[in-house]
Design a protein around this motif. Sequence first.
Motif, PDB file in Angstrom:
ATOM      1  N   UNK A 158       0.835  -1.207   0.000  1.00  0.00           N
ATOM      2  CA  UNK A 158       0.000   0.000   0.000  1.00  0.00           C
ATOM      3  C   UNK A 158       0.872   1.259   0.000  1.00  0.00           C
ATOM      4  N   UNK A 159       1.901   1.272   0.826  1.00  0.00           N
ATOM      5  CA  UNK A 159       2.752   2.460   0.937  1.00  0.00           C
ATOM      6  C   UNK A 159       3.506   2.752  -0.362  1.00  0.00           C
ATOM      7  N   UNK A 160       3.882   1.695  -1.099  1.00  0.00           N
ATOM      8  CA  UNK A 160       4.688   1.875  -2.307  1.00  0.00           C
ATOM      9  C   UNK A 160       3.861   1.778  -3.590  1.00  0.00           C
ATOM     10  N   UNK A 161       2.546   1.892  -3.481  1.00  0.00           N
ATOM     11  CA  UNK A 161       1.688   1.710  -4.646  1.00  0.00           C
ATOM     12  C   UNK A 161       1.992   2.724  -5.745  1.00  0.00           C
ATOM     13  N   UNK A 162       2.415   3.923  -5.379  1.00  0.00           N
ATOM     14  CA  UNK A 162       2.663   4.977  -6.373  1.00  0.00           C
ATOM     15  C   UNK A 162       3.880   4.694  -7.255  1.00  0.00           C
ATOM     16  N   UNK A 163       4.764   3.796  -6.847  1.00  0.00           N
ATOM     17  CA  UNK A 163       5.945   3.492  -7.661  1.00  0.00           C
ATOM     18  C   UNK A 163       5.761   2.232  -8.510  1.00  0.00           C
ATOM     19  N   UNK A 164       4.637   1.579  -8.385  1.00  0.00           N
ATOM     20  CA  UNK A 164       4.360   0.358  -9.144  1.00  0.00           C
ATOM     21  C   UNK A 164       3.683   0.706 -10.471  1.00  0.00           C
ATOM     22  N   UNK A 165       3.857  -0.166 -11.489  1.00  0.00           N
ATOM     23  CA  UNK A 165       3.087   0.034 -12.727  1.00  0.00           C
ATOM     24  C   UNK A 165       1.598   0.001 -12.396  1.00  0.00           C
ATOM     25  N   UNK A 166       0.797   0.704 -13.161  1.00  0.00           N
ATOM     26  CA  UNK A 166      -0.622   0.857 -12.831  1.00  0.00           C
ATOM     27  C   UNK A 166      -1.333  -0.478 -12.638  1.00  0.00           C
ATOM     28  N   UNK A 167      -1.045  -1.465 -13.477  1.00  0.00           N
ATOM     29  CA  UNK A 167      -1.724  -2.760 -13.363  1.00  0.00           C
ATOM     30  C   UNK A 167      -1.362  -3.483 -12.069  1.00  0.00           C
ATOM     31  N   UNK A 168      -0.163  -3.220 -11.545  1.00  0.00           N
ATOM     32  CA  UNK A 168       0.311  -3.912 -10.345  1.00  0.00           C
ATOM     33  C   UNK A 168       0.220  -3.020  -9.102  1.00  0.00           C
ATOM     34  N   UNK A 169      -0.518  -1.956  -9.206  1.00  0.00           N
ATOM     35  CA  UNK A 169      -0.650  -0.997  -8.108  1.00  0.00           C
ATOM     36  C   UNK A 169      -1.732  -1.442  -7.125  1.00  0.00           C
ATOM     37  N   UNK A 170      -1.399  -1.452  -5.852  1.00  0.00           N
ATOM     38  CA  UNK A 170      -2.380  -1.804  -4.820  1.00  0.00           C
ATOM     39  C   UNK A 170      -3.528  -0.802  -4.872  1.00  0.00           C
ATOM     40  N   UNK A 171      -4.761  -1.271  -4.743  1.00  0.00           N
ATOM     41  CA  UNK A 171      -5.908  -0.346  -4.804  1.00  0.00           C
ATOM     42  C   UNK A 171      -5.905   0.676  -3.670  1.00  0.00           C
ATOM     43  N   UNK A 172      -6.576   1.783  -3.934  1.00  0.00           N
ATOM     44  CA  UNK A 172      -6.737   2.841  -2.944  1.00  0.00           C
ATOM     45  C   UNK A 172      -7.821   2.457  -1.939  1.00  0.00           C
ATOM     46  N   UNK A 173      -7.798   3.100  -0.796  1.00  0.00           N
ATOM     47  CA  UNK A 173      -8.833   2.924   0.217  1.00  0.00           C
ATOM     48  C   UNK A 173     -10.127   3.539  -0.331  1.00  0.00           C
ATOM     49  N   UNK A 174     -11.237   2.778  -0.215  1.00  0.00           N
ATOM     50  CA  UNK A 174     -12.525   3.309  -0.674  1.00  0.00           C
ATOM     51  C   UNK A 174     -13.495   3.569   0.472  1.00  0.00           C
ATOM     52  N   UNK A 175     -13.188   3.008   1.654  1.00  0.00           N
ATOM     53  CA  UNK A 175     -14.092   3.174   2.791  1.00  0.00           C
ATOM     54  C   UNK A 175     -13.289   2.931   4.066  1.00  0.00           C
ATOM     55  N   UNK A 176     -13.667   3.621   5.133  1.00  0.00           N
ATOM     56  CA  UNK A 176     -12.999   3.438   6.421  1.00  0.00           C
ATOM     57  C   UNK A 176     -14.052   3.301   7.504  1.00  0.00           C
ATOM     58  N   UNK A 177     -13.853   2.315   8.390  1.00  0.00           N
ATOM     59  CA  UNK A 177     -14.713   2.136   9.556  1.00  0.00           C
ATOM     60  C   UNK A 177     -13.779   2.171  10.758  1.00  0.00           C
ATOM     61  N   UNK A 178     -13.903   3.193  11.579  1.00  0.00           N
ATOM     62  CA  UNK A 178     -12.967   3.358  12.691  1.00  0.00           C
ATOM     63  C   UNK A 178     -11.573   3.557  12.124  1.00  0.00           C
ATOM     64  N   UNK A 179     -10.677   2.645  12.459  1.00  0.00           N
ATOM     65  CA  UNK A 179      -9.308   2.712  11.941  1.00  0.00           C
ATOM     66  C   UNK A 179      -9.049   1.667  10.869  1.00  0.00           C
ATOM     67  N   UNK A 180     -10.083   0.960  10.437  1.00  0.00           N
ATOM     68  CA  UNK A 180      -9.928  -0.101   9.444  1.00  0.00           C
ATOM     69  C   UNK A 180     -10.232   0.434   8.052  1.00  0.00           C
ATOM     70  N   UNK A 181      -9.263   0.284   7.153  1.00  0.00           N
ATOM     71  CA  UNK A 181      -9.429   0.701   5.764  1.00  0.00           C
ATOM     72  C   UNK A 181     -10.002  -0.456   4.962  1.00  0.00           C
ATOM     73  N   UNK A 182     -10.853  -0.121   4.009  1.00  0.00           N
ATOM     74  CA  UNK A 182     -11.446  -1.112   3.122  1.00  0.00           C
ATOM     75  C   UNK A 182     -11.124  -0.756   1.674  1.00  0.00           C
ATOM     76  N   UNK A 183     -10.910  -1.816   0.881  1.00  0.00           N
ATOM     77  CA  UNK A 183     -10.553  -1.685  -0.522  1.00  0.00           C
ATOM     78  C   UNK A 183     -11.613  -2.394  -1.354  1.00  0.00           C
ATOM     79  N   UNK A 184     -11.827  -1.942  -2.575  1.00  0.00           N
ATOM     80  CA  UNK A 184     -12.770  -2.589  -3.470  1.00  0.00           C
ATOM     81  C   UNK A 184     -12.295  -4.024  -3.733  1.00  0.00           C
TER      82      UNK A 184
END
Length: 164
Positions: free
Chosen positions: A39-65
Amino acid sequence: MVVPDETPLRLVHGGRWVVSRAWVGELTGASAGTLARWYAERHVQPEARRHPEVVHTVGRTHYFDQQAVEAFWAVWQEEVGTGRLGRAGRKPGSPATGGADRAQRERAVSVALAVLREEGGYRRGLAAQLAREHGGVARSWQRAVGEARAVFESEQGAGRDAAP
């Protein structure tokens, strides 16, 4: 069923399934450290291999599509493989030397020692040069150069002590 103090691994948000980092860990078998790095290094990966962004948060838990995570994982397996997944770092109690890591370090020390002998000694920037030429992390090459330098300097000292 969700236990009151536990956050669900998977839930519906905006009509789509979203998944937590823990769910991603169960899917991939990756350690918490690896998941955080992806997640931290997603910006340096090719787009196809990039970890998805957070789409929802509940408390301190991040959720991804979920679909985006599954697509990311399919590309990762195809392009990178799964051989390096697992716990980040050494397991508690494992020796600091030995095994494949030590064999790789010995090869790096041999390369560094050959350069030191060829050039007649240490110079600044050698580890960075070796990292560029041979691949790998500069910090690992710094350690290898340090070990090689100790051997080289002991060889030089032994040469001075020898009678002509």
